[in-house]
Design an enzyme around this catalytic site. Structure first.
Site, mmCIF file in Angstrom:
data_model
loop_
_atom_site.group_PDB
_atom_site.id
_atom_site.type_symbol
_atom_site.label_atom_id
_atom_site.label_comp_id
_atom_site.label_asym_id
_atom_site.label_seq_id
_atom_site.Cartn_x
_atom_site.Cartn_y
_atom_site.Cartn_z
ATOM 1 N N ASP A 7 0.861 -1.180 0.000
ATOM 2 C CA ASP A 7 0.000 0.000 0.000
ATOM 3 C C ASP A 7 0.901 1.235 0.000
ATOM 4 O OD1 ASP A 7 -2.299 1.639 0.375
ATOM 5 O OD2 ASP A 7 -1.870 1.696 2.517
ATOM 6 N N THR B 39 -0.343 4.923 1.098
ATOM 7 C CA THR B 39 -0.660 5.852 2.179
ATOM 8 C C THR B 39 -0.581 5.151 3.527
ATOM 9 O OG1 THR B 39 -2.134 7.048 0.697
ATOM 10 C CG2 THR B 39 -2.370 7.473 3.048
ATOM 11 N N GLU C 5 -8.494 15.748 7.838
ATOM 12 C CA GLU C 5 -9.442 16.676 8.427
ATOM 13 C C GLU C 5 -8.799 17.496 9.531
ATOM 14 O OE1 GLU C 5 -13.289 15.526 10.665
ATOM 15 O OE2 GLU C 5 -13.844 15.932 8.588
ATOM 16 N N PHE D 162 -18.933 11.948 4.599
ATOM 17 C CA PHE D 162 -18.031 11.432 3.566
ATOM 18 C C PHE D 162 -18.148 9.912 3.491
ATOM 19 C CE2 PHE D 162 -14.080 9.458 2.277
ATOM 20 C CZ PHE D 162 -13.759 10.155 1.123
ATOM 21 N N GLY E 94 -4.874 3.654 -3.767
ATOM 22 C CA GLY E 94 -6.114 4.270 -4.214
ATOM 23 C C GLY E 94 -5.925 5.687 -4.710
#
Length: 1191
Positions: free
Chosen positions: A427, A429, A542, A589, A728
């Site tokens: 992966d 991130t 966020e 979200f 992603g």
């Protein structure tokens, strides 16, 4: 609150405006009673007749594998599933018959020891689980027992419908629906670390209908019923309704408190139990991971089967020869071997029943040659693997001090597999990057702000041979000068310190910063000593946005009574003012929506929708008059993606009262719906309001590479390991991260397979979706075919290629008729990057590589979206980062940083593979040596079934005299030091190519065992048969010959171990030489026991062997002779065909480990060229400098 902090709480916060459901009871029953929605809970009345009829499970949780009744049968079944143990069980049973060549006790005891040790290990592990279960089930919680009285009750005694009172810092004992709390607004804070690893607190809130129940006495007459979904594993959804009186209220995940989460910063909550025990969501999620076995272990099983076949063959030969010889003993009344009295013998030697005698002899031989099968192999390997795992767990070089997280081998089954990894699927991130986001740049009203330089930009500058501009260097100097602020790495004097009010589009900047401060679900926390506000957010992105808004003058400091309060800079006066915004709706979200919106009413009564999301969904929702800055913003977003930054587009719109009223009505109806298509209804409602947006700009946050990632990838590439990245993220972001960590380099040809081509976009616009999908697939197949042709040409030129494919194209590439072509192209490339990949695609790619190549795959990730990939790979490595613990809980081994993978594979993996491989080969060597001496004696004794050794000699050979040195080998041996493992990563290729456990090496060790057996047996026969022993001059008998041979075997196999070991420790000295000494001590003790037990070993050593010089001389001569073949082979091999580690031994002994010429000579032996990483990049640059025209 500890530490001088107070948390600002707020009132009714919902993802929608609260509204009471208007369904009739009949309608509700039609919805709830359907499949998957049949659960009924009678609140505060768990013992009612109706509740008892439902027969829900109790709250007792069992995580044990066994119980008192099942331990013995299940554990024995597990043990005798192994063919070796089953064989020894058959032999143990047969040993009680006259067929047995040895006593039953001597045959049963070793089996009992081995099985007992393994079962003891299982029992110990299960007892630990049992103790944990007892501790958890006996925890206590306050439960309502009537008349408003709450008493402490054990968790295990809870029932569905019970009202419980959970106090601060306690765990929830079951899945609950919150009824009220110590706060007037009936909210509470929940820590879900045990469920998903997230340390940020979640906010839960009760319905208004029950929020007033603040006292114990309020529950004296409380009655209600809950109708909801059946038990399931989804942690984040819940559908149900609460009936109080005549009213029905919808229940959402906002009211659900899950077992094993903890109540924080709230004095108490009241809740009703809806799911208990194994029906709770956490237990529904506790599915066992897929069973994984290493390739070495699977090959070991094949060797066991081979030895078993060899044993049957030897027993068959014995039976046939014995049957023929027995039949010839009596021919027409003439006795050939008259001394055996064939005319008066039992059925076992009856010439007239020779076939029966041969069959019985087969069974005898079947037991006699049992030492070919190593009885202690499995238990020894289990012990070794557990100890190896302890070494991994305690390696301080893999301890991440900042987070206090050591490495954790969650299973010991795959230790040696760590040394054979061919492909790593990673992966991005949180795995390659930190997942610690920093707000670094933004574009507002078509103007780019932020002068920071990202690591990717530095890598891009390096690969282009450019220097950072002076402006960038000055920005870095400022960055170093100021104290760091977590989540904020932004420098631009144009909008900092309130200067934004002087910018041309100050009103747009104001809206942009308001959006950052308002469009979020973070929780503010104020330090009472400093007055500074910090935030707990659901994601690092966020948190970075809210911190950025605070630092740029828009400080979010409180949520209260459905409102958000800011301290913001007024556009007109330029002064800080406090403003409150009424929070009307939060449109949450999701990965499908790719955006989040909030609807608020400001102090003037105007209603605004603030929205942020991915550019792929936001630009299409812009109004015609909202696209003023679209082109500039898109250019800036592409630049940010090139710099490796993650971007979100910010937009807003103003709503009139009528439009909002219509939306809120439909949205509330959708949210209150209990139908199966609720999500679709909500999506339709949000679609009608999230449109006609006005573009403000875009944010850019940096997810920095973890420390040591480029260096780690470089070492792994030198070790011959291929690295794929499955992410992603957008293609541009992934490509630039690839450049930053040297998976890609300047001059490397990139094969890009994308669905963003003009041709593919044209297909997408077709009305016939089936035809469009078919055309898109054809487009992808053509691109892959072209890539294959390019790959063929590149192989002729020895050029390195990189394959980059997006998620939509990957969907077609993984279809059954295309995936082989795709894999062929992918494995031929130096780097593979799959962008915009879904969790399912990650798992499918991993499965494809694992199954079709047959090589060992390792998947590494840190998030819940990586779980499928981790479980699908041969080895799953979980990063214990900030995305939660789902990946860790589904992994085989957990580490805190990607860079630790270098040490885990190149050192621990290499050592474990070498140790286990050598250990198994040695096990078979010593058993073949011992077993064939028995077989040769059978030939010598006319296959009579007479054993050459005493019963207990046979039984204890594998258990005591030769087993401990093998365990020491498996735990401590190392061919080269850890430092040299890292200096010469090509050593790892021994595991990738399976050099140390190839069939050639296994057969070589087996042949060595046969040679040793030949030398030991025949030299012992030749040297001992004419020797006189004892005072009376008696010649050698079976007992003396057998003991002498046994002594030679024990010496030979232990000395073979000594000359095979690369790294001696005092423990190995104790075990090797101690095993030999113990043999002599055993002879003294065993020979002194009454002959009824010691049989033919009675006083043999003391009276016959010890006083005889020929015994000691024969032992010395035979042992040296038995070792000469191996020593000769090893010397020739080391001199003319040295292995990698032997070459490294040379340069180390010569003091040349730092000599570049000698090091390059060793590295030139690598069978797989290094095509990625810093080393490959530097080598490519040098070639380019020498002959640029050739590239």
């Amino acid at each position: 609150m500890a530490g001088g902090r107070r948390r600002r709480h707020f009132g009714r916060i919902h993802a929608f405006s609260c509204g009471k459901g208007r369904h009739s009871v009949k309608d509700e029953q039609n919805l709830i009673g359907g499949p998957g929605f049949s659960r009924i809970v009678y609140c505060n009345d768990p013992d009612s007749y109706e509740a008892n009829l439902l027969n829900y499970s109790d709250n007792y949780v069992r995580t044990t594998k066994y119980n008192a009744a099942t331990f013995l049968p299940k554990s024995l079944f597990e043990q005798f599933r192994r063919v070796a143990n089953l064989y020894f069980l058959v032999c143990a049973i047969l040993s009680f018959t006259p067929l047995s060549p040895f006593s039953p006790v001597s045959n049963v005891v070793p089996l009992v020891i081995v099985i007992g040790v393994t079962m003891g290990k299982e029992l110990l592990e299960d007892w630990k689980r049992k103790q944990q279960d007892i501790e958890i089930n006996n925890r206590k919680v306050k439960v309502h027992h009537g008349d408003g009285v709450f008493e402490y009750t054990k968790w295990r005694d809870l029932k569905v419908g019970d009202i419980v009172k959970v106090e601060k810092d306690h765990f929830f004992p079951a899945d609950l629906i919150i009824l009220s709390s110590s706060f007037e607004e009936a909210l509470c804070y929940v820590e879900t670390t045990n469920l998903d690893g997230e340390t940020n607190l979640k906010l839960k809130q009760a319905l208004e209908a029950t929020s007033s129940l603040h006292e114990d006495s309020n529950f004296q007459n409380f009655k209600a019923s809950i109708k909801c979904e059946d038990p399931n594993a989804n942690l984040y959804t819940f559908v149900g309704s609460l009936d109080v009186g005549e009213q029905q209220y919808p229940l959402t995940p906002q009211q659900l408190l899950l077992r094993d989460s903890k109540l924080r910063n709230t004095d108490f909550v009241y809740g009703v139990v809806i799911f208990t025990g194994h029906d709770t969501k956490v237990m529904q999620n506790s599915t066992p991971p897929p069973s994984k076995r290493s390739k070495v272990e699977r090959r070991m099983d094949k060797i066991i089967y081979f030895l078993f076949s060899l044993l049957v063959l030897m027993a068959t030969i014995t039976a046939i020869v014995f049957g023929i010889s027995t039949e010839e003993d009596l021919d027409n009344g003439k006795m050939k071997r008259w001394y055996l009295r064939p005319d008066d013998s039992t059925v076992y030697y009856d010439p007239e029943k020779a076939p029966v005698a041969a069959i019985l002899q087969f069974l005898t031989s079947f037991m006699l040659y049992g030492n070919l099968i190593p009885i202690s192999l499995y238990v020894s390997i289990e012990i070794v693997k557990v100890l190896q795992s302890i070494f991994i767990n305690q390696d301080l070089h893999m301890y991440y001090e900042e987070a206090d997280k050591p490495a954790h081998a969650r299973t010991s089954n795959l230790n040696e597999e760590l040394g054979q990894v061919d492909t790593i699927l990673s992966d991005k991130t949180g795995t390659l990057t930190c997942n610690s986001m920093e707000f670094i740049k933004c574009t507002i009203a078509g103007t780019a702000y932020g002068r920071g330089v990202t690591e990717v930009e530095r890598a891009m500058a390096r690969r282009k041979g450019e220097e950072l501009t002076r402006e960038d260097e000055d920005a870095e100097d400022v960055e170093v000068a100021k104290p760091p602020i977590k989540g904020f790495n932004f420098t631009d004097e144009r909008i900092m310190n309130g200067n934004w009010i002087n910018e041309p589009h100050a009103d747009v900047i104001q809206k942009f910063l308001q959006l950052l401060a308002i469009c979020q679900t973070a929780l503010p926390e104020v330090d009472e000593e400093t007055g500074r506000t910090s935030y707990e957010a659901e994601s690092p992105d966020e948190a970075a946005f809210v911190v950025a808004a605070r630092e740029l003058g828009f400080e979010f400091y409180e949520r209260n009574h459905s409102s958000i309060s800011l301290r913001e800079i007024d556009l007109i006066s330029g002064r800080k003012v406090e403003r409150s915004y009424q929070l009307l709706n939060v449109l949450e979200f999701s990965s499908a929506r790719k955006r989040m919106s909030v609807i608020v009413r400001n102090e003037e009564g105007r209603i605004f929708l603030f929205s942020k999301g991915a550019d792929s969904v936001m630009f299409e929702r812009l109004a015609k008059n909202g696209r003023e800055f679209e082109e500039q913003s898109k250019d800036h977003i592409n630049e940010y993606a090139d710099a490796g930054l993650r971007t979100l587009v910010a937009a807003y719109r103003e709503l009139d009262e009528g439009e909002y009223y219509e939306f809120n009505k439909k949205f509330s109806e959708a949210k209150n719906s209990l139908s199966a298509d609720q999500e679709e209804m909500v999506e339709k409602a949000t679609e009608m309001i999230e449109r006609e947006l006005i573009l403000l700009g875009a944010t850019a946050v940096e997810d920095k590479l973890q420390n040591g990632v480029p260096e780690c990838i470089d070492k792994l590439a030198q070790a011959g390991i291929k690295i794929w990245v499955l992410t992603g993220d957008k293609m541009e972001t992934a490509i630039n991260i690839g450049f930053a960590c040297s998976l890609l380099r300047q001059g490397m040809k990139q094969i890009v397979i994308s669905s963003e081509t003009s041709e593919a976009k044209a297909f997408e616009k077709m009305e016939d979706k089936a035809a469009a999908a078919s055309a898109l697939k054809g487009c992808v197949v053509r691109q892959i075919s072209e890539a294959k042709q390019l790959l063929t040409a590149a192989n002729e030129d020895s050029a390195a290629l990189a394959l980059i494919i997006d998620g939509k194209s990957l969907t077609y590439a993984l279809e059954e008729d295309v995936k082989n072509l795709f894999l062929e192209v992918a494995i031929g490339c130096a780097s593979v990057i799959c962008c915009r990949s879904s969790p399912k695609q990650k798992a499918l790619v991993t499965r494809l590589v694992k199954i079709r190549t047959g090589n060992t795959t390792l998947a590494i990730g840190d998030g819940a979206n990586d779980v499928g990939m981790l479980q699908e790979a041969d080895i799953g490595i979980g990063i214990s980062g900030v995305e939660g613990m789902q990946a860790v809980m589904s992994s085989d081994i957990a580490i805190a940083q990607f860079r630790f993978l270098e040490r885990l594979l190149l050192i621990h993996g290499h050592w474990c593979y070498r140790r286990i491989s050598s250990m198994i080969c040695y096990f078979f060597y010593k058993n073949i040596t011992f077993g064939f001496t028995i077989f040769f004696y059978e030939i010598y004794a006319s296959f009579s079934g007479q054993s050459a050794y005493n019963d207990w000699y046979l039984s204890l050979y594998n258990v005591f005299f030769t087993s401990l040195p093998v365990i020491a080998l498996g735990v401590f041996d190392q061919d080269v030091s850890a430092k040299l493992c890292l200096k010469f990563p090509l050593l790892y290729q021994e595991g990738v190519q399976n050099v140390l456990f190839s069939w050639a090496r296994i057969i070589g060790w087996a042949f060595n065992g046969i040679v040793s057996a030949v030398i030991v047996f025949f030299l012992c026969i030749m040297t001992m048969k004419t020797q006189a022993f004892r005072k009376g001059g008696e010649v050698v008998g079976l007992e003396i010959l057998g003991t002498t041979m046994y002594t030679c075997v024990v010496w030979a196999v232990n000395c073979q171990m000594a000359i095979s070991i690369s790294y001696f420790t005092y423990i190995q000295h104790i075990f090797i030489w101690g095993g030999i000494i113990f043999w002599y001590i055993f002879q003294l003790i065993y020979g002194a026991i009454d002959p009824s037990f010691s049989t033919n070993a009675y006083q043999v050593f003391i009276e016959a062997l010890a006083p005889a010089p020929s015994y000691w001389l024969a032992t010395l001569f035979v042992v040296i002779s038995a070792l000469v073949p191996y020593f000769t082979y090893a010397s020739i091999q080391m001199r003319f065909y040295p292995a990698y580690h032997q070459m490294i031994h040379w340069i180390r002994s010569d003091g040349k480990t730092d000599d570049p010429e000698f090091c390059n000579m060793v590295r030139s032996r690598s069978l797989r060229p290094t095509t990625v990483g810093q080393t490959a990049r530097i080598a490519h640059s040098r070639r380019y400098e020498k002959s640029p025209l050739e590239l």
